[in-house]
Enzyme design. Structure first.
Site, PDB file in Angstrom:
ATOM      1  N   TYR A  62     -41.290 -56.411 -10.037  1.00  0.00           N
ATOM      2  CA  TYR A  62     -41.664 -55.679 -11.260  1.00  0.00           C
ATOM      3  C   TYR A  62     -41.513 -56.588 -12.483  1.00  0.00           C
ATOM      4  O   TYR A  62     -42.415 -56.668 -13.333  1.00  0.00           O
ATOM      5  CB  TYR A  62     -40.766 -54.448 -11.392  1.00  0.00           C
ATOM      6  CG  TYR A  62     -40.951 -53.647 -12.656  1.00  0.00           C
ATOM      7  CD1 TYR A  62     -42.052 -52.817 -12.827  1.00  0.00           C
ATOM      8  CD2 TYR A  62     -39.992 -53.707 -13.678  1.00  0.00           C
ATOM      9  CE1 TYR A  62     -42.202 -52.074 -13.978  1.00  0.00           C
ATOM     10  CE2 TYR A  62     -40.139 -52.955 -14.831  1.00  0.00           C
ATOM     11  CZ  TYR A  62     -41.245 -52.143 -14.983  1.00  0.00           C
ATOM     12  OH  TYR A  62     -41.388 -51.401 -16.132  1.00  0.00           O
TER      13      TYR A  62
ATOM     14  N   SER B  38     -41.873 -54.628 -20.548  1.00  0.00           N
ATOM     15  CA  SER B  38     -40.484 -54.274 -20.228  1.00  0.00           C
ATOM     16  C   SER B  38     -39.580 -55.456 -20.538  1.00  0.00           C
ATOM     17  O   SER B  38     -40.002 -56.616 -20.453  1.00  0.00           O
ATOM     18  CB  SER B  38     -40.352 -53.909 -18.750  1.00  0.00           C
ATOM     19  OG  SER B  38     -38.998 -53.761 -18.376  1.00  0.00           O
TER      20      SER B  38
END
Length: 245
Positions: free
Chosen positions: A151, A138
């Site tokens: 995250y 990501s």
């Protein structure tokens, strides 16, 4: 015909990529936790033209299950050309900040299990002398931010791991692709307010297939995220801390 293992095959992005693989006649071994969701995906890909589409249920958090799954995939496909790791979770940052166990659980799914799985895959492909490992990370891993640092830090760990693995496997016939999507309109982001920076899963899936075919090392998708993250990384800390990112 390519022999492709997809782990996390019921994710929207993985499905979008898998439809393209199927339409050109690739053979697929599909892995996901929920068999009830996975079986219809396998049937759909068979109808679209996949040479085969085998469904295999596995919880990626169960590290002891990885080896048997890889054995099954290799036996079913007769070897592996591409391994596409597409699973992950988007944890509640506030819950992770309040509860160490929640933070560790998020790391286990998004980083620890990926490192364990990809290490096993890399060793097998290195012995085979060919193959490609593609992993969805990501843009959140490019810089820690208050809004999603648990995250993001897990993804940053995956990014560094893949960088090192790519270096290790250079010249050994095995390529490693790091996929860094930005905001994608999927069930995982259903609770987020959508805006112009959101891309469709189909767009991201198409970019991933192109990057796999071209044996890229790193791909940002959509591509404008490379510029956005370059700017965000360049913002001085004193200024960055006054933002609400």
């Amino acid at each position: 015909m390519n022999r492709i293992l997809i782990v996390g095959a019921t994710s929207a992005i993985a499905e979008a990529a898998a439809r393209r693989f199927a339409e050109r006649g690739d053979a697929l071994f599909l892995v996901a936790r929920n068999r009830d969701k996975l079986d219809p995906v396998a049937r759909d890909l068979s109808v679209r033209g996949a040479a085969r589409a085998t469904a295999h249920a596995m919880d990626a958090d169960d590290l002891d299950a990885h080896g048997a799954m890889l054995d099954a995939a290799i036996a079913d496909l007769g070897g592996l050309d591409t391994v596409f790791v597409a699973y992950g979770t988007l944890p509640d940052q506030a819950a992770c900040a309040a509860d160490p166990a929640a933070a560790v659980a998020a790391w286990h799914t998004n980083a620890v299990s990926v490192v364990a799985l990809v290490t096993d895959v890399a060793n097998r492909l290195e012995q085979q002398g060919s193959g490609l490992i593609a992993v969805i990370s990501s843009v959140a891993g490019d810089r820690g931010r208050a809004s999603n640092y648990v995250y993001g830090s897990a993804k940053a760990g995956v990014n560094a791991f893949l960088d090192g693995l790519r270096h290790r496997l250079h010249g050994r016939g095995v390529d490693v692709l790091t996929i860094r999507p930005g905001l994608v309109d999927t069930p995982m982001t259903a609770d987020l307010e959508k805006g112009p920076l959101f891309a469709s899963a189909d767009k991201v899936g198409g970019d991933i297939v192109k990057a796999i075919d071209r044996r890229r090392a790193v791909v940002y998708t959509p591509g404008f995220w490379r510029l956005i993250m370059t700017i965000i990384k360049a913002v001085p800390r004193a200024v960055f801390h006054r933002t609400q990112l």
